[in-house]
Design a protein around this motif. Structure first.
Motif, PDB file in Angstrom:
ATOM      1  N   GLU A  92       0.678  -1.165   0.149  1.00 49.05           N
ATOM      2  CA  GLU A  92       0.053   0.171   0.038  1.00 49.05           C
ATOM      3  C   GLU A  92       0.977   1.234  -0.031  1.00 49.05           C
ATOM      4  O   GLU A  92       0.432   2.253  -0.760  1.00 49.05           O
ATOM      5  CB  GLU A  92      -0.783   0.119   1.127  1.00 49.05           C
ATOM      6  CG  GLU A  92      -0.203   0.038   2.499  1.00 49.05           C
ATOM      7  CD  GLU A  92      -0.577  -1.649   2.801  1.00 49.05           C
ATOM      8  OE1 GLU A  92      -0.213  -2.716   2.095  1.00 49.05           O
ATOM      9  OE2 GLU A  92      -0.691  -1.821   4.155  1.00 49.05           O
ATOM     10  N   ALA A  93       2.046   1.209   0.507  1.00 48.64           N
ATOM     11  CA  ALA A  93       2.650   2.212   0.529  1.00 48.64           C
ATOM     12  C   ALA A  93       3.403   2.769  -0.986  1.00 48.64           C
ATOM     13  O   ALA A  93       3.300   4.014  -1.145  1.00 48.64           O
ATOM     14  CB  ALA A  93       4.267   2.379   1.316  1.00 48.64           C
ATOM     15  N   PHE A  94       3.612   1.777  -1.687  1.00 50.05           N
ATOM     16  CA  PHE A  94       3.821   1.808  -3.156  1.00 50.05           C
ATOM     17  C   PHE A  94       2.538   2.440  -3.953  1.00 50.05           C
ATOM     18  O   PHE A  94       2.748   3.286  -4.713  1.00 50.05           O
ATOM     19  CB  PHE A  94       4.449   0.666  -3.906  1.00 50.05           C
ATOM     20  CG  PHE A  94       5.685   0.378  -3.402  1.00 50.05           C
ATOM     21  CD1 PHE A  94       6.799   0.770  -3.826  1.00 50.05           C
ATOM     22  CD2 PHE A  94       5.928  -0.623  -2.539  1.00 50.05           C
ATOM     23  CE1 PHE A  94       8.155   0.742  -3.383  1.00 50.05           C
ATOM     24  CE2 PHE A  94       7.147  -1.230  -2.162  1.00 50.05           C
ATOM     25  CZ  PHE A  94       8.179  -0.488  -2.449  1.00 50.05           C
ATOM     26  N   ASP A  95       1.498   2.039  -3.554  1.00 52.32           N
ATOM     27  CA  ASP A  95       0.270   2.611  -4.199  1.00 52.32           C
ATOM     28  C   ASP A  95      -0.097   4.067  -3.719  1.00 52.32           C
ATOM     29  O   ASP A  95      -0.470   4.734  -4.598  1.00 52.32           O
ATOM     30  CB  ASP A  95      -0.936   1.639  -3.751  1.00 52.32           C
ATOM     31  CG  ASP A  95      -0.792   0.097  -4.101  1.00 52.32           C
ATOM     32  OD1 ASP A  95      -0.092  -0.158  -5.086  1.00 52.32           O
ATOM     33  OD2 ASP A  95      -1.481  -0.842  -3.564  1.00 52.32           O
TER      34      ASP A  95
ATOM     35  N   PHE B   3      -0.218  12.184   1.659  1.00 51.51           N
ATOM     36  CA  PHE B   3       0.629  11.118   1.472  1.00 51.51           C
ATOM     37  C   PHE B   3       1.440  10.686   2.632  1.00 51.51           C
ATOM     38  O   PHE B   3       1.824   9.506   3.119  1.00 51.51           O
ATOM     39  CB  PHE B   3       1.623  11.409   0.090  1.00 51.51           C
ATOM     40  CG  PHE B   3       2.735  10.513   0.049  1.00 51.51           C
ATOM     41  CD1 PHE B   3       2.648   9.002  -0.171  1.00 51.51           C
ATOM     42  CD2 PHE B   3       3.966  10.876   0.098  1.00 51.51           C
ATOM     43  CE1 PHE B   3       3.615   8.244  -0.329  1.00 51.51           C
ATOM     44  CE2 PHE B   3       5.246  10.137  -0.109  1.00 51.51           C
ATOM     45  CZ  PHE B   3       4.924   8.979  -0.376  1.00 51.51           C
ATOM     46  N   MET B   4       2.037  11.703   3.344  1.00 55.45           N
ATOM     47  CA  MET B   4       2.887  11.563   4.621  1.00 55.45           C
ATOM     48  C   MET B   4       1.925  11.186   5.714  1.00 55.45           C
ATOM     49  O   MET B   4       2.354  10.253   6.630  1.00 55.45           O
ATOM     50  CB  MET B   4       3.363  13.001   4.929  1.00 55.45           C
ATOM     51  CG  MET B   4       4.355  13.479   3.809  1.00 55.45           C
ATOM     52  SD  MET B   4       5.574  12.218   3.334  1.00 55.45           S
ATOM     53  CE  MET B   4       6.703  12.379   4.933  1.00 55.45           C
ATOM     54  N   LYS B   5       0.741  11.576   5.498  1.00 54.20           N
ATOM     55  CA  LYS B   5      -0.255  11.011   6.821  1.00 54.20           C
ATOM     56  C   LYS B   5      -0.547   9.540   6.693  1.00 54.20           C
ATOM     57  O   LYS B   5      -0.394   8.968   7.832  1.00 54.20           O
ATOM     58  CB  LYS B   5      -1.630  11.813   6.638  1.00 54.20           C
ATOM     59  CG  LYS B   5      -2.497  11.531   7.759  1.00 54.20           C
ATOM     60  CD  LYS B   5      -3.823  12.449   7.792  1.00 54.20           C
ATOM     61  CE  LYS B   5      -4.670  12.087   9.136  1.00 54.20           C
ATOM     62  NZ  LYS B   5      -5.797  12.872   9.049  1.00 54.20           N
ATOM     63  N   LYS B   6      -0.602   9.051   5.403  1.00 56.93           N
ATOM     64  CA  LYS B   6      -0.998   7.596   5.204  1.00 56.93           C
ATOM     65  C   LYS B   6       0.388   6.850   5.604  1.00 56.93           C
ATOM     66  O   LYS B   6       0.214   5.757   6.243  1.00 56.93           O
ATOM     67  CB  LYS B   6      -1.558   7.384   3.751  1.00 56.93           C
ATOM     68  CG  LYS B   6      -2.939   7.939   3.509  1.00 56.93           C
ATOM     69  CD  LYS B   6      -3.009   7.511   1.913  1.00 56.93           C
ATOM     70  CE  LYS B   6      -4.844   7.793   1.850  1.00 56.93           C
ATOM     71  NZ  LYS B   6      -5.525   6.837   2.446  1.00 56.93           N
ATOM     72  N   LEU B   7       1.700   7.430   4.994  1.00 59.56           N
ATOM     73  CA  LEU B   7       3.051   6.745   5.326  1.00 59.56           C
ATOM     74  C   LEU B   7       2.832   6.754   7.092  1.00 59.56           C
ATOM     75  O   LEU B   7       3.500   5.461   7.557  1.00 59.56           O
ATOM     76  CB  LEU B   7       3.971   7.494   4.810  1.00 59.56           C
ATOM     77  CG  LEU B   7       4.171   7.376   3.472  1.00 59.56           C
ATOM     78  CD1 LEU B   7       5.652   8.012   3.089  1.00 59.56           C
ATOM     79  CD2 LEU B   7       4.398   5.676   3.184  1.00 59.56           C
ATOM     80  N   GLY B   8       2.573   7.713   7.951  1.00 57.91           N
ATOM     81  CA  GLY B   8       2.400   7.779   9.228  1.00 57.91           C
ATOM     82  C   GLY B   8       1.784   6.499   9.840  1.00 57.91           C
ATOM     83  O   GLY B   8       2.168   6.034  10.967  1.00 57.91           O
TER      84      GLY B   8
END
Length: 300
Positions: free
Chosen positions: A16-19, A34-39
């Motif tokens: 999911e990080a690549f997506d 994007f950064m929030k999701k990575l978090g």
């Protein structure tokens, strides 16, 4: 300071990080989201610096052929683009042999301008014996700004039709170059892959060979014009681009285009880009070997 190679981290990062990165890189998600999701992945034991250093490009890792290599000579050259932005500029790389002419290849960048990775691709082609030219779509606004975030914003703000006309003008400039043997190939990545498909479709006589890496096709009404042989390079994990392939293949078959498609297992969108963890060295090397051989067969 020596660059830290984080590309092997891809084997640990959840899909999911690549997506999310693909959405972010193509305008479907802003940087904050994007950064929030990575978090959210920190709960799985990942640190945010680890994830960003692996997913975002480190162009110090992408130099395979030095601009000081004695076998090549690189310069910046301008060309006229009356139906585009008036003037364009690109990175021209030629072999230092004394041949009177060379097969020529247009190299087309992603959706963020002429970054160091794409310039290195042009040098790789010159090292292999081709005259390579990599235009910068961002030339009208000052050129690639030195980072991908700004580059994406700048390219998104330009008139798309004018960008396309700039690349048509660049292709014609290169094909008629005094060192050209008259046979033009084009290779492109992401947006550049789309542009290769577009160049093949907008003018049947322009290309002698095209290699789009993970690029979407030209509009359906243009596809009937394609005459040049194509080598389609796709990553198996690239669901967004791959969704367009069945219809495109159907049209290529219907129009009796000489094409071949290679689907690279366990490869993401951008798998050839050796500056991020999307890079898959084994598959990228194979795809590049096929690309050079395809151009050698069709352009020399």
């Amino acid at each position: 300071m020596k660059a830290v190679d984080n590309r092997d981290k891809s084997i640990h990062i959840p899909q999911e990080a690549f997506d999310w990165y693909d959405q972010y890189a193509h305008g479907g998600m802003d940087r904050r989201t994007f950064m929030k999701k990575l978090g959210t992945l920190t709960a799985l034991g990942f640190s945010l610096p680890f994830l960003t250093s692996a997913l975002l490009p480190n162009y110090a890792l992408a130099e395979q052929v030095s601009f000081n290599d004695e076998d090549i000579l690189a310069t910046y050259e301008q060309f006229d683009s009356p139906e585009g932005h008036g003037k364009g500029q690109g990175y021209l790389v030629k072999p230092t042999t004394d041949q009177k002419s060379y097969p020529v290849v247009l190299v087309i960048h992603e959706n963020r301008g002429l970054n160091p990775y794409v310039k290195d691709v042009a040098r790789r082609l010159a090292k292999a014996g081709f005259l390579a030219f990599a235009p910068d779509a961002l030339f009208p606004v000052g050129g690639y700004p030195g980072n991908d975030d700004e580059g994406r914003t700048l390219q998104r703000g330009l008139d798309r039709a004018k960008i396309q006309n700039d690349f048509v003008a660049a292709a014609r400039y290169l094909k008629s170059h005094e060192l050209s043997n008259g046979k033009l190939g084009a290779v492109g990545f992401c947006f550049g892959g789309y542009m290769v498909n577009y160049l093949a479709a907008v003018d049947s006589d322009l290309l002698s060979a095209g290699v789009p890496f993970y690029g979407t096709p030209a509009s359906k009404e243009l596809r009937k014009n394609i005459k040049a042989p194509l080598m389609i390079q796709l990553g198996a994990l690239d669901e967004r681009v791959n969704a367009s392939w069945p219809e495109y293949e159907s049209d290529l078959k219907a129009n009796q285009v000489d094409y071949q498609m290679f689907m690279y297992e366990n490869a993401h969108h951008g798998f050839h880009n050796d500056s991020t963890s999307r890079y898959n060295k084994e598959q990228a090397d194979l795809a590049w070997q096929r690309t050079v051989e395809f151009f050698a067969q069709n352009l020399k």
